[in-house]
Scaffold this active site. Structure first.
Site, PDB file in Angstrom:
ATOM      1  CB  ILE A  53       2.152  -3.696   2.371  1.00 23.90           C
ATOM      2  CG1 ILE A  53       1.463  -5.000   1.966  1.00 23.90           C
ATOM      3  CG2 ILE A  53       1.135  -2.714   2.923  1.00 23.90           C
ATOM      4  CD1 ILE A  53       2.376  -6.137   1.661  1.00 23.90           C
ATOM      5  CE  LYS A  54      -2.784   1.985  -2.906  1.00 24.86           C
ATOM      6  NZ  LYS A  54      -2.638   3.350  -3.314  1.00 24.86           N
ATOM      7  CB  ILE A  55       4.118   0.879  -3.546  1.00 25.98           C
ATOM      8  CG1 ILE A  55       3.465   2.225  -3.223  1.00 25.98           C
ATOM      9  CG2 ILE A  55       4.986   0.969  -4.793  1.00 25.98           C
ATOM     10  CD1 ILE A  55       2.454   2.717  -4.242  1.00 25.98           C
ATOM     11  CB  SER A  57       0.230  -5.210  -3.088  1.00 30.05           C
ATOM     12  OG  SER A  57       0.554  -5.794  -1.848  1.00 30.05           O
ATOM     13  CB  CYS A  58       0.476  -1.471  -6.928  1.00 35.54           C
ATOM     14  SG  CYS A  58      -1.009  -0.860  -6.125  1.00 35.54           S
TER      15      CYS A  58
END
Length: 120
Positions: A53-55, A57-58
């Site tokens: 999710i973080k990557i 989102s980035c």
């Protein structure tokens, strides 16, 4: 159309600094991410091994200018914990979505910068 380079068993998409296994990549989908709804784009990106999710989102925030995504890292967690007494990632997501809505990604960058550079 994106520049995509095949490197043996992988494709490299320089605009998004993205490396994907060749057998997993659908170039047409990569080119259509900008037309996808945010949740669909997140799910598509997270379907690749190693992208959470973080990557995802980035990639959407920095590569596609999607301000409604909110990559949460250690610095954002520290800021939210110190400022709002919220430390749970899910609660941070809910807070950002409710309070900042379609500008969550932009606000979170200020939180990151503030905490990382000891401005707050």
């Amino acid at each position: 159309m994106l520049n995509v380079f095949k490197l043996e068993k992988f494709y490299y998409v320089p605009k998004y600094d993205l490396v994907i296994e060749a057998n997993d990549l659908d170039i047409e989908d990569i080119n259509n991410i900008s037309n996808m709804k945010t949740d669909d784009a997140l799910n598509y990106l997270m379907s690749f091994k190693g992208i959470g999710i973080k990557i995802a989102s980035c990639i959407l925030l920095f590569g596609y200018s999607r301000l409604d995504v909110y990559p949460i890292d250690t610095w954002v967690k520290k800021y939210m914990s110190d400022t709002y007494n919220i430390s749970d990632t899910k609660k941070i997501e809910e807070f950002a979505k409710e309070k900042y809505n379609e500008y969550s990604g932009l606000v979170i960058q200020y939180m990151f910068h503030s905490k990382r550079n000891k401005l707050h």
